[in-house]
Design a protein around this motif. Structure first.
Motif, mmCIF file in Angstrom:
data_model
loop_
_atom_site.group_PDB
_atom_site.id
_atom_site.type_symbol
_atom_site.label_atom_id
_atom_site.label_comp_id
_atom_site.label_asym_id
_atom_site.label_seq_id
_atom_site.Cartn_x
_atom_site.Cartn_y
_atom_site.Cartn_z
ATOM 1 N N SER A 17 0.829 -1.209 0.000
ATOM 2 C CA SER A 17 0.000 0.000 0.000
ATOM 3 C C SER A 17 0.861 1.256 0.000
ATOM 4 O O SER A 17 0.571 2.228 -0.718
ATOM 5 C CB SER A 17 -0.929 0.009 1.218
ATOM 6 O OG SER A 17 -1.840 -1.069 1.157
ATOM 7 N N ALA A 18 1.926 1.252 0.809
ATOM 8 C CA ALA A 18 2.795 2.423 0.868
ATOM 9 C C ALA A 18 3.432 2.698 -0.485
ATOM 10 O O ALA A 18 3.539 3.858 -0.921
ATOM 11 C CB ALA A 18 3.866 2.233 1.939
ATOM 12 N N VAL A 19 3.847 1.650 -1.186
ATOM 13 C CA VAL A 19 4.492 1.825 -2.486
ATOM 14 C C VAL A 19 3.489 2.277 -3.539
ATOM 15 O O VAL A 19 3.744 3.206 -4.315
ATOM 16 C CB VAL A 19 5.200 0.525 -2.914
ATOM 17 C CG1 VAL A 19 5.689 0.620 -4.359
ATOM 18 C CG2 VAL A 19 6.371 0.225 -1.992
ATOM 19 N N VAL A 20 2.314 1.625 -3.578
ATOM 20 C CA VAL A 20 1.295 2.004 -4.565
ATOM 21 C C VAL A 20 0.880 3.460 -4.369
ATOM 22 O O VAL A 20 0.812 4.243 -5.320
ATOM 23 C CB VAL A 20 0.077 1.066 -4.476
ATOM 24 C CG1 VAL A 20 -1.076 1.599 -5.330
ATOM 25 C CG2 VAL A 20 0.446 -0.335 -4.939
ATOM 26 N N ASN A 21 0.588 3.828 -3.143
ATOM 27 C CA ASN A 21 0.155 5.200 -2.883
ATOM 28 C C ASN A 21 1.282 6.205 -3.086
ATOM 29 O O ASN A 21 1.059 7.325 -3.559
ATOM 30 C CB ASN A 21 -0.389 5.306 -1.459
ATOM 31 C CG ASN A 21 -1.690 4.556 -1.286
ATOM 32 O OD1 ASN A 21 -2.492 4.480 -2.221
ATOM 33 N ND2 ASN A 21 -1.916 3.997 -0.112
ATOM 34 N N ALA A 24 0.161 -2.053 -9.886
ATOM 35 C CA ALA A 24 -0.756 -3.017 -9.274
ATOM 36 C C ALA A 24 -0.182 -3.568 -7.981
ATOM 37 O O ALA A 24 0.939 -4.090 -7.961
ATOM 38 C CB ALA A 24 -1.032 -4.164 -10.246
ATOM 39 N N ALA A 25 -0.948 -3.461 -6.908
ATOM 40 C CA ALA A 25 -0.559 -4.094 -5.651
ATOM 41 C C ALA A 25 -0.553 -5.604 -5.830
ATOM 42 O O ALA A 25 -1.406 -6.177 -6.522
ATOM 43 C CB ALA A 25 -1.522 -3.697 -4.537
ATOM 44 N N GLY A 26 0.404 -6.265 -5.211
ATOM 45 C CA GLY A 26 0.577 -7.695 -5.435
ATOM 46 C C GLY A 26 -0.437 -8.586 -4.761
ATOM 47 O O GLY A 26 -0.495 -9.787 -5.047
ATOM 48 N N ALA A 27 -1.264 -8.042 -3.862
ATOM 49 C CA ALA A 27 -2.195 -8.883 -3.109
ATOM 50 C C ALA A 27 -3.109 -9.690 -4.012
ATOM 51 O O ALA A 27 -3.489 -10.816 -3.677
ATOM 52 C CB ALA A 27 -3.025 -8.015 -2.153
ATOM 53 N N ARG A 28 -3.479 -9.123 -5.161
ATOM 54 C CA ARG A 28 -4.384 -9.838 -6.073
ATOM 55 C C ARG A 28 -3.738 -11.096 -6.650
ATOM 56 O O ARG A 28 -4.445 -11.988 -7.134
ATOM 57 C CB ARG A 28 -4.793 -8.932 -7.233
ATOM 58 C CG ARG A 28 -5.744 -7.813 -6.864
ATOM 59 C CD ARG A 28 -6.224 -7.092 -8.102
ATOM 60 N NE ARG A 28 -5.165 -6.363 -8.765
ATOM 61 C CZ ARG A 28 -5.007 -6.303 -10.083
ATOM 62 N NH1 ARG A 28 -5.799 -6.982 -10.876
ATOM 63 N NH2 ARG A 28 -4.026 -5.592 -10.611
ATOM 64 N N PHE A 29 -2.411 -11.149 -6.649
ATOM 65 C CA PHE A 29 -1.700 -12.228 -7.328
ATOM 66 C C PHE A 29 -1.143 -13.280 -6.372
ATOM 67 O O PHE A 29 -0.584 -14.272 -6.827
ATOM 68 C CB PHE A 29 -0.529 -11.649 -8.134
ATOM 69 C CG PHE A 29 -0.913 -10.554 -9.081
ATOM 70 C CD1 PHE A 29 -1.324 -10.843 -10.372
ATOM 71 C CD2 PHE A 29 -0.871 -9.223 -8.683
ATOM 72 C CE1 PHE A 29 -1.678 -9.826 -11.245
ATOM 73 C CE2 PHE A 29 -1.218 -8.193 -9.551
ATOM 74 C CZ PHE A 29 -1.632 -8.498 -10.833
ATOM 75 N N ARG A 30 -1.274 -13.055 -5.075
ATOM 76 C CA ARG A 30 -0.544 -13.886 -4.118
ATOM 77 C C ARG A 30 -1.446 -14.843 -3.361
ATOM 78 O O ARG A 30 -2.592 -14.549 -3.073
ATOM 79 C CB ARG A 30 0.182 -12.988 -3.104
ATOM 80 C CG ARG A 30 1.213 -12.082 -3.733
ATOM 81 C CD ARG A 30 2.039 -11.364 -2.687
ATOM 82 N NE ARG A 30 1.278 -10.335 -1.967
ATOM 83 C CZ ARG A 30 0.886 -10.407 -0.707
ATOM 84 N NH1 ARG A 30 1.152 -11.487 0.013
ATOM 85 N NH2 ARG A 30 0.228 -9.426 -0.133
ATOM 86 N N LEU A 31 -0.872 -15.999 -3.024
ATOM 87 C CA LEU A 31 -1.509 -16.953 -2.120
ATOM 88 C C LEU A 31 -0.732 -17.011 -0.806
ATOM 89 O O LEU A 31 -1.238 -16.643 0.243
ATOM 90 C CB LEU A 31 -1.584 -18.337 -2.767
ATOM 91 C CG LEU A 31 -2.512 -18.467 -3.976
ATOM 92 C CD1 LEU A 31 -2.305 -19.812 -4.667
ATOM 93 C CD2 LEU A 31 -3.960 -18.288 -3.564
ATOM 94 N N ALA A 32 0.524 -17.468 -0.883
ATOM 95 C CA ALA A 32 1.365 -17.553 0.311
ATOM 96 C C ALA A 32 2.687 -16.819 0.141
ATOM 97 O O ALA A 32 3.470 -16.733 1.070
ATOM 98 C CB ALA A 32 1.627 -19.022 0.662
ATOM 99 N N SER A 33 2.938 -16.303 -1.049
ATOM 100 C CA SER A 33 4.218 -15.642 -1.318
ATOM 101 C C SER A 33 4.252 -14.251 -0.695
ATOM 102 O O SER A 33 3.235 -13.716 -0.261
ATOM 103 C CB SER A 33 4.445 -15.548 -2.832
ATOM 104 O OG SER A 33 3.380 -14.867 -3.461
ATOM 105 N N GLY A 34 5.458 -13.674 -0.669
ATOM 106 C CA GLY A 34 5.651 -12.371 -0.058
ATOM 107 C C GLY A 34 5.080 -11.240 -0.891
ATOM 108 O O GLY A 34 4.774 -11.393 -2.079
#
Length: 439
Positions: free
Chosen positions: A380-384, A394-404
């Motif tokens: 969030s800090a980087v996107v904003n 694009a924030a990575g949360a949409r693409f992640r399951l268990a990865s960082g």
């Protein structure tokens, strides 16, 4: 706890439907906590068992998750709505969409006749000339092409195959991080996702072996231009993965070569390894146009028969008008030259950004494809922060399951000169993030 939405219902089905409606309408957002079972039961005048059954159904369908003492919360990507990205704010450069550069897309001119006459579409669902063009397209890369079929895009084909082959609750090995629409599709089919870590050479053999031995029924992976990480199979990695998959010949292997002609890397396909159950999928949306919702696939005989059998019972065939349009473009010399220029440009733009970020001490991944993945501590800090500099990623949360955590940057229309400024702004934002958030 979410207090702006009142959950209703007197039965488990009614309570579950009320929560799902709240999620679909946006009254309940990802991460919002649901009331504890006993509190909601008291408020609704029902038994605790009724609420527990409702929550269990919501968990099974991927709408909520349970976090131990953290209670039950709305899932990060509830299956009543795909992981759609937030709208791009006005006045910023969009590097989040993953779309091709329009400058390289051909002009779409459909065939002059809207109907081919009295031909039986169900009897001849595929145009012979396009079948041959697909074989000529795939065979030089080592893909067996005895059996080919078409679909309305890769997601359509993969969704159909998984629904035919698997049953609710079955496990599917998925790249992590991976393509968010595929992650959502698997969950929406009531299947379990098993994360498989990736690196610059695609899915890792050790992670795949763990997933296969855990009992996954299918594996979905990208051999190159992996989205969002950018990895691509080397010949050695392909051989190592095939050795793992041969331990469980009944597992269906779905190879999604979505970028193919503009991936910027050679194909080392799993399908050349003598696997029993496999399908290699290609689309044209990344280099011919996003509205060309068409996919071609080469399959083993069993997979081909099962896919086409289900297709026959649903849409029946892919529009012959669409097939003729695709064939015309694939056969056009000027279009092929434009596609080649696109692939070269995407590789140059991707390398430029990775290099500029490295010059500022920022690690980035992206050895193929149209995206660059940058690991960060606080998405969030980087996107904003980048938004304040005029960039939208694009924030990575949409693409992640268990990865960082990380962010994805689409580079299709990012010229090398622009990469210089973006990398400088990125480094500045990371510095601001560390000062504000401690990393």
């Amino acid at each position: 706890m979410a207090t702006q939405y009142g959950i209703a219902g007197t039965t488990a089905k009614g309570i579950a439907a009320s929560v799902e409606r709240g999620v679909a309408e946006g009254a309940l957002n990802p991460g919002d906590a649901l009331p504890p079972v006993r509190r909601l039961a008291d408020g609704l005048g029902v038994s605790a068992g009724t609420v527990a059954t409702a929550y269990q159904e919501l968990r099974r369908r991927g709408i909520v998750v349970t976090r131990g003492r953290g209670g039950t919360v709305v899932a990060a990507a509830p299956t009543v709505a795909s992981r759609r990205p937030p709208k791009v704010p006005p006045g910023v450069r969009d590097l989040a969409g993953g779309h091709p550069d329009p400058a390289f897309l051909p002009r779409l001119v459909p065939p002059s006749r809207l109907s081919p006459g009295a031909r039986s579409h169900r009897g001849t669902p595929r145009l012979a000339q396009l079948e041959e063009a697909v074989r000529a397209w795939m065979a030089p890369d080592g893909v067996p092409t005895e059996g080919v079929t078409f679909a309305h895009g890769a997601l359509d084909l993969i969704g159909r195959l998984l629904s035919v082959e698997l049953r609710p609750g079955d496990a599917v090995a998925m790249e992590d991080p991976g393509y968010h629409h595929l992650l959502d599709l698997v969950t929406a089919l009531d299947l379990r996702t098993v994360p498989v870590a990736v690196d610059d050479e695609g899915i890792r053999p050790d992670a795949l072996r763990a997933a296969v031995r855990a009992g996954v029924r299918a594996v979905v992976c990208s051999p190159r231009a992996q989205n969002p990480y950018g990895g691509c199979f080397s010949a050695e990695r392909r051989d190592a993965l095939v050795a793992v998959l041969r331990e469980r010949p009944e597992v269906l292997v779905v190879e999604n070569d979505h970028a193919s002609a503009v991936a910027g890397a050679p194909l080392h396909t799993l399908t050349s390894g003598g696997l029993a159950r496999w399908v290699h999928v290609r689309t044209v949306s990344k280099f011919l146009g996003t509205d060309l919702r068409w996919a071609a696939a080469a399959c083993d005989p069993t997979t081909l028969a099962r896919h086409d059998g289900r297709l026959l019972l649903t849409s029946g065939w892919v529009s012959h008008l669409l097939q003729e349009t695709v064939h015309g473009l694939l056969a056009d010399e000027a279009t092929r030259a434009s596609v080649a220029r696109a692939g070269e440009s995407y590789a140059r733009r991707r390398s430029a950004l990775v290099g500029e970020l490295a010059r500022h001490g920022v690690e980035a991944r992206g050895v193929s494809g149209m995206n660059v993945w940058v690991p960060v501590r606080d998405e969030s800090a980087v996107v904003n922060g980048l938004r304040s500099h005029g960039w939208w990623v694009a924030a990575g949360a949409r693409f992640r399951l268990a990865s960082g955590p990380g962010v994805r940057i689409s580079v299709a229309d990012l010229e090398p000169a622009d990469a210089v400024r973006l990398a400088s702004d990125f480094a500045a934002v990371l510095g601001e993030s560390e000062a504000t958030y401690g990393g």
